[in-house]
Scaffold this active site. Structure first.
Site, PDB file in Angstrom:
ATOM      1  N   HIS A 125     -15.599  25.522  -4.140  1.00  0.00           N
ATOM      2  CA  HIS A 125     -14.285  25.808  -4.726  1.00  0.00           C
ATOM      3  C   HIS A 125     -14.146  27.296  -5.055  1.00  0.00           C
ATOM      4  O   HIS A 125     -13.059  27.850  -4.982  1.00  0.00           O
ATOM      5  CB  HIS A 125     -14.112  24.961  -5.986  1.00  0.00           C
ATOM      6  CG  HIS A 125     -12.830  25.163  -6.726  1.00  0.00           C
ATOM      7  ND1 HIS A 125     -11.612  25.280  -6.100  1.00  0.00           N
ATOM      8  CD2 HIS A 125     -12.568  25.278  -8.061  1.00  0.00           C
ATOM      9  CE1 HIS A 125     -10.662  25.428  -7.005  1.00  0.00           C
ATOM     10  NE2 HIS A 125     -11.212  25.458  -8.196  1.00  0.00           N
ATOM     11  N   HIS A 149     -16.062  29.286 -13.854  1.00  0.00           N
ATOM     12  CA  HIS A 149     -16.045  28.930 -12.429  1.00  0.00           C
ATOM     13  C   HIS A 149     -16.994  29.835 -11.646  1.00  0.00           C
ATOM     14  O   HIS A 149     -17.794  29.379 -10.823  1.00  0.00           O
ATOM     15  CB  HIS A 149     -14.639  29.092 -11.844  1.00  0.00           C
ATOM     16  CG  HIS A 149     -13.703  27.952 -12.130  1.00  0.00           C
ATOM     17  ND1 HIS A 149     -13.003  27.836 -13.300  1.00  0.00           N
ATOM     18  CD2 HIS A 149     -13.357  26.880 -11.375  1.00  0.00           C
ATOM     19  CE1 HIS A 149     -12.251  26.745 -13.254  1.00  0.00           C
ATOM     20  NE2 HIS A 149     -12.444  26.139 -12.097  1.00  0.00           N
ATOM     21  N   TRP A 187       0.835  -1.203   0.000  1.00  0.00           N
ATOM     22  CA  TRP A 187       0.000   0.000   0.000  1.00  0.00           C
ATOM     23  C   TRP A 187       0.861   1.240   0.000  1.00  0.00           C
ATOM     24  O   TRP A 187       2.030   1.188   0.344  1.00  0.00           O
ATOM     25  CB  TRP A 187      -1.046  -0.007   1.129  1.00  0.00           C
ATOM     26  CG  TRP A 187      -0.552  -0.283   2.538  1.00  0.00           C
ATOM     27  CD1 TRP A 187       0.700  -0.642   2.939  1.00  0.00           C
ATOM     28  CD2 TRP A 187      -1.335  -0.227   3.729  1.00  0.00           C
ATOM     29  NE1 TRP A 187       0.740  -0.815   4.299  1.00  0.00           N
ATOM     30  CE2 TRP A 187      -0.496  -0.564   4.812  1.00  0.00           C
ATOM     31  CE3 TRP A 187      -2.669   0.093   3.989  1.00  0.00           C
ATOM     32  CZ2 TRP A 187      -0.949  -0.596   6.129  1.00  0.00           C
ATOM     33  CZ3 TRP A 187      -3.118   0.065   5.303  1.00  0.00           C
ATOM     34  CH2 TRP A 187      -2.261  -0.289   6.349  1.00  0.00           C
ATOM     35  N   HIS A 208      -7.515  19.324  -6.654  1.00  0.00           N
ATOM     36  CA  HIS A 208      -7.866  19.559  -8.065  1.00  0.00           C
ATOM     37  C   HIS A 208      -6.745  19.052  -8.960  1.00  0.00           C
ATOM     38  O   HIS A 208      -6.027  19.813  -9.598  1.00  0.00           O
ATOM     39  CB  HIS A 208      -8.153  21.045  -8.293  1.00  0.00           C
ATOM     40  CG  HIS A 208      -9.329  21.507  -7.493  1.00  0.00           C
ATOM     41  ND1 HIS A 208     -10.548  21.819  -8.064  1.00  0.00           N
ATOM     42  CD2 HIS A 208      -9.493  21.651  -6.151  1.00  0.00           C
ATOM     43  CE1 HIS A 208     -11.397  22.157  -7.097  1.00  0.00           C
ATOM     44  NE2 HIS A 208     -10.788  22.060  -5.927  1.00  0.00           N
TER      45      HIS A 208
END
Ligand code: MN
Length: 258
Positions: free
Chosen positions: A80, A209, A62, A70
């Site tokens: 955001h 945005h 792992w 992002h």
């Protein structure tokens, strides 16, 4: 008994419906958006092995992962952007999961972008698309097909010139129509972000945005394989990690298509 869901599985098994992966690989080579140096940059992906069948863990492998929210193929939550910061259920962990699933409307501007990498999807383009394919339904994912995902090197993908990055996006009037009039779930793009490369210089800056997140809508960036989708008729599932107060997250975006 759910015959519709049984039928879905049968159609997938028979290959009459396909699962299409709209996700780019996520790793140390994943390109990261560049910002002017006055702003804090987002780190790229680093991966450190915790154990790999060794002294640190003899039977298991792992890793630790480190990256900005992002990064790569990722989800933008309304929080955001400053325009969406006070909306209800605006973070990755509070968005109603029903809103991760919706019909896909794929708008192809590959030809326009080949001629002009700064091309912006106009309201006239949207009108033309709707004449051919019907009106964008409420709660749809609108996916902007530009061919950008075929740019394999980071340099080609980010396409930064002396005057900043050059990549396609949405005209602000188009973002407004999609967010407020068509009431979409959000928009998805093949590029590094949902605004055009030059959008930092637009007035207002980063209008997609600003408009989308201010209206509680989502974004999907760095998608691929959009050319495998029909203009209409596919369903997209885009569920971000349930990060507490997360502004976005890398995710696996899949489409189910005829
Ligand atoms: Mn983003």
């Amino acid at each position: 008994m759910s015959t519709l869901l049984q039928q879905l599985v049968a159609e997938l098994d028979a290959g009459r419906l396909r699962v299409i992966d709209l996700t780019q690989p996520l790793g140390p080579d994943t390109p990261v958006i560049g910002l002017p140096p006055i702003f804090a940059p987002s780190p790229g992906v680093t991966i450190d092995v915790i154990s790999k069948y060794d002294d640190k863990g003899p039977a298991w492998y792992w890793n630790t992962i480190h990256m900005g929210e992002h990064t790569g193929t990722h989800f933008d939550a309304p929080v955001h952007w400053v325009t969406g910061k006070d909306l209800p259920n605006n973070t990755c962990d509070t968005i109603e999961p029903r809103r991760f699933v919706g019909p896909a409307c794929v708008i192809d501007i590959t030809r326009e972008v080949e001629a002009n990498p700064d091309y912006l999807l106009t309201p006239q383009d949207l009108e033309r698309w709707e004449k051919a394919n019907g009106r964008v339904p409420k709660n749809a994912w609108v996916l902007l097909r530009t061919g950008w995902s075929t740019r394999k090197t980071t340099k080609e993908f980010l396409n930064v010139g002396e005057d900043g990055p050059h990549a396609p996006g949405f005209h602000q009037d188009t973002s407004r129509i999609l967010a407020h009039d068509r009431d979409v779930l959000g928009v998805g793009v093949e590029t590094i972000g949902t605004d055009a490369g030059q959008a930092g210089r637009f007035d207002p800056p980063f209008p997609n945005h600003s408009t989308m997140h201010g209206a509680g809508k989502f974004g999907l960036a760095s998608l691929c394989n959009l050319e495998q989708l029909p203009a209409v008729g596919a369903v997209v599932i885009a569920a971000p990690l349930k990060l507490v107060h997360g502004s976005g997250s890398p995710l696996r975006v899949i489409a189910i298509a005829p």
